[in-house]
Design a protein around this motif. Structure first.
Motif, short mmCIF file in Angstrom:
data_model
loop_
_atom_site.label_atom_id
_atom_site.label_comp_id
_atom_site.label_asym_id
_atom_site.label_seq_id
_atom_site.Cartn_x
_atom_site.Cartn_y
_atom_site.Cartn_z
N THR A 1 14.17 9.50 34.92
CA THR A 1 15.42 8.96 35.46
C THR A 1 16.64 9.32 34.60
OG1 THR A 1 15.22 6.80 34.39
CG2 THR A 1 14.24 7.03 36.58
N ALA B 1 9.13 9.83 29.92
CA ALA B 1 8.07 9.14 30.64
C ALA B 1 8.49 8.56 31.98
CB ALA B 1 7.52 8.01 29.75
N CYS B 2 9.74 8.85 32.43
CA CYS B 2 10.14 8.23 33.70
C CYS B 2 10.96 9.14 34.61
CB CYS B 2 10.92 6.94 33.45
SG CYS B 2 12.59 7.21 32.83
N ASN C 1 8.45 16.85 37.94
CA ASN C 1 7.82 16.83 39.27
C ASN C 1 8.11 15.54 40.02
OD1 ASN C 1 6.57 19.32 39.21
ND2 ASN C 1 4.72 18.54 38.21
N LEU C 2 8.41 14.48 39.27
CA LEU C 2 8.68 13.18 39.92
C LEU C 2 10.13 13.06 40.36
CD1 LEU C 2 5.93 12.57 38.56
CD2 LEU C 2 6.84 10.35 37.90
N ASP D 1 20.01 6.79 34.33
CA ASP D 1 19.38 5.47 34.23
C ASP D 1 18.56 5.33 32.94
OD1 ASP D 1 20.50 4.76 36.61
OD2 ASP D 1 18.69 5.05 37.82
N ALA D 2 17.75 6.35 32.65
CA ALA D 2 16.94 6.34 31.42
C ALA D 2 16.07 5.09 31.31
CB ALA D 2 17.82 6.49 30.18
N ASP D 3 15.31 4.80 32.34
CA ASP D 3 14.50 3.58 32.39
C ASP D 3 13.55 3.46 31.20
OD1 ASP D 3 15.73 3.27 34.79
OD2 ASP D 3 13.91 3.32 36.01
N GLN E 1 19.35 9.07 40.54
CA GLN E 1 18.12 9.21 39.78
C GLN E 1 17.01 8.64 40.65
OE1 GLN E 1 17.87 10.89 37.05
NE2 GLN E 1 20.02 11.05 36.42
N HIS E 2 15.90 9.35 40.77
CA HIS E 2 14.88 8.87 41.70
C HIS E 2 13.55 8.72 40.99
CE1 HIS E 2 13.41 7.98 45.66
NE2 HIS E 2 12.43 8.83 45.50
N GLU F 1 13.93 14.17 41.99
CA GLU F 1 14.35 14.70 43.28
C GLU F 1 15.36 15.84 43.06
OE1 GLU F 1 13.23 13.81 46.18
OE2 GLU F 1 14.71 14.75 47.50
N MET G 1 6.95 15.57 34.25
CA MET G 1 7.80 14.45 34.66
C MET G 1 8.88 14.90 35.64
SD MET G 1 6.28 11.97 33.48
CE MET G 1 7.40 10.76 34.20
#
Lengths: 106, 411
Positions: free
Chosen positions: A48, A45-46, A73-74, A37-39, A105-106, A76, A71
């Motif tokens: 994804t 910073a995200c 850590n965020l 996704d690469a938001d 991607q979560h 899944e 990051m």
């Protein structure tokens, strides 16, 4: 031109030619490889753009930065070979790199 | 409607303060931020209401601040203002590592992919029931009947809170996001009244907390906190703070995006046509709504050392406000940023969820709730018609709606 193989969670393989200096994330986005996704657009910073690096390539892709560790850590389903693909920059030594996508991607 | 505020271009730049809640309620903030993005993207002002602070208004600068938590601390609070009665319950969004990381990790399993997959059929059943109970052909308030109802039901499930008492969650959420310290005319609740209501909230959660601690671990937020080593010993005020965080995080944001989706599709009818013709746009339409609405207008940080941003010297201890609502309209990153385009390429590239370690943890749940809502709306109604301009929340933090009168048209 380093060639990268992305393997989707369902097993579908995409082999594309990347440009030196681009990241593994940017190369996927430019080539419309699904599953990243690469938001944030590449700012670490995200979380994804999570991928798993094929074991054979773990040393070549280098180490995670402390921010990348934070990051991840965020994300899944993080494993020892998890990386954020925006943090791996392509060069000739990564020609043949194989990465796998998580289920989502979560 | 509040008194009309002055045109931002008539105010001397050094006096330009975009923080007044009136601006947001009247939708006059857009011009302020447009000017700041152009003329002074990292902007200092000594605000009458909030004291001296920096406004960060462009996408990339916001991302920089948000992802440098070592330079910009989230403690002790993440919104503009301060409590005059020293009432600031600690919550993990307003903590730095390592405490933040430990507490956040305790609750993330509640919104993990596996958990979301289990929630999907439940959410769909509820959406169907709510939509099937709506009157067709007559006017009603979409905010109350749909947005609040669905998000409150979801919250009750996430906390495993007694379902028949669920309206309390909405009430506490609304009270928690009020700014009584700004209510100079005293029309609303006082700070003391607000505190007393939130202490009732604490009381109720303490009871449930004790009950959960004595039971086997489950996947609801209270049980996860009660059983995690990082949070099992939380002080009562910290429990309250984290409950407020999770209630507001799961409530106001999704609620107002649900209302915004209806409002935006009416303001841009050609986009509504596009969606009806091709429902596969739902996923990107949801992301575009979250960008266009920006449910939370800002987040605040405090500089931990002297640093530089956009050529400005920021001093240790300075207050820095990231205006998400402005970053999402930054034309250098988002083309035609004021337009609502449901099939926008890279629609997920927005700042509404924040970046870095505090990035929204419930974003996938929110997106799923909105996706299901629209999948079910499109199967029932040819149009959700907005009848008049909505009434909005008086806040520089919650970008929300209190009244959105609509009429449903059958298929």
């Amino acid at each position: 031109m380093p060639r990268i193989t992305y393997i989707e969670f369902n097993g579908t393989e995409h082999t594309v030619d990347g440009d030196g200096g681009d990241s593994v994330m940017e190369t996927a986005v430019k080539n419309e490889v699904p599953g990243i996704d690469a938001d944030c657009g590449g700012g670490c910073a995200c979380a994804t753009c999570h991928i798993y690096v094929d074991e054979a390539w773990l040393t070549q892709v280098g180490e995670r930065s402390p921010m990348e560790v934070s990051m991840l850590n965020l994300a899944e389903g993080v494993a020892d070979n998890s990386r954020l693909s925006c943090q791996i920059s392509l060069n000739e030594s990564l020609d043949g790199l194989v990465v796998r996508m998580p289920e989502s991607q979560h | 409607m509040n008194a009309i505020l002055p045109d931002p271009y008539t105010i001397p730049l050094e006096k330009l303060d975009p923080s007044s809640p009136n601006l947001f309620q009247n939708q006059e903030h857009w011009a302020y931020f447009e000017r700041l993005r152009k003329e002074d993207p990292v902007h200092f002002v000594d605000s009458e209401d909030f004291g001296p602070y920096w406004s960060v208004t462009k996408f990339q600068d916001i991302m920089y601040v948000d992802s440098h938590h070592e330079l910009f601390s989230s403690e002790p609070r993440i919104v503009l203002g301060h409590s005059n009665i020293d009432f600031d319950p600690p919550m993990f969004i307003a903590m730095d590592p390592p405490r933040h990381d430990e507490q956040r990790a305790a609750v993330t399993p509640a919104v993990a992919p596996k958990q979301l997959a289990e929630l999907e059929p439940l959410i769909r059943g509820r959406v169907q029931a709510v939509l099937d109970g709506l009157p067709v052909g007559e006017s009603f308030n979409w905010v109350d009947r749909v947005s609040i109802e669905l998000t409150t039901q979801m919250l009750a499930t996430l906390f495993d809170f007694p379902f028949e008492e669920r309206h309390l969650l909405t009430h506490w959420s609304d009270v928690a996001t009020e700014n009584p310290e700004l209510d100079v005319n005293g029309n609303g609740r006082t700070e003391e009244e607000r505190r007393d209501i939130l202490m009732e909230c604490q009381q109720r959660f303490m009871e449930i907390w004790k009950e959960r601690a004595g039971q086997a671990p489950k996947m609801d937020l209270i049980s996860l906190l009660a059983h995690s080593p990082a949070t099992a010993k939380m002080e009562p005020m910290e429990l309250l703070g984290n409950m407020i965080l999770l209630i507001v995080g799961g409530n106001d944001t999704t609620r107002n995006t649900m209302s915004a989706s209806v409002y935006a599709l009416n303001k841009f009818p050609e986009q509504y046509d596009k969606l009806r013709a091709n429902p596969s746009h739902i996923t990107s339409m949801i992301s575009e709504t979250i960008r266009w609405q920006t449910p939370l207008g800002h987040m605040r940080r405090i500089a931990t050392e002297d640093t530089e941003l956009g050529g400005k010297k920021i001093k240790k201890g300075d207050m820095v406000v990231m205006w998400y609502v402005s970053g999402n309209r930054d034309e250098d990153v988002i083309e035609n940023a004021n337009d609502y385009i449901i099939d926008r390429p890279r629609a997920r590239h927005h700042v509404s969820f924040g970046f870095g370690i505090h990035r929204c943890m419930g974003n996938r749940l929110a997106e799923m709730q909105l996706r299901i809502l629209w999948e079910e709306i499109l199967q029932r109604f040819s149009k959700v018609e907005v009848l008049e301009e909505p009434k909005r929340v008086h806040s520089n933090f919650v970008m929300g709606y209190t009244d959105l009168q609509v009429k449903l048209h059958p298929l």
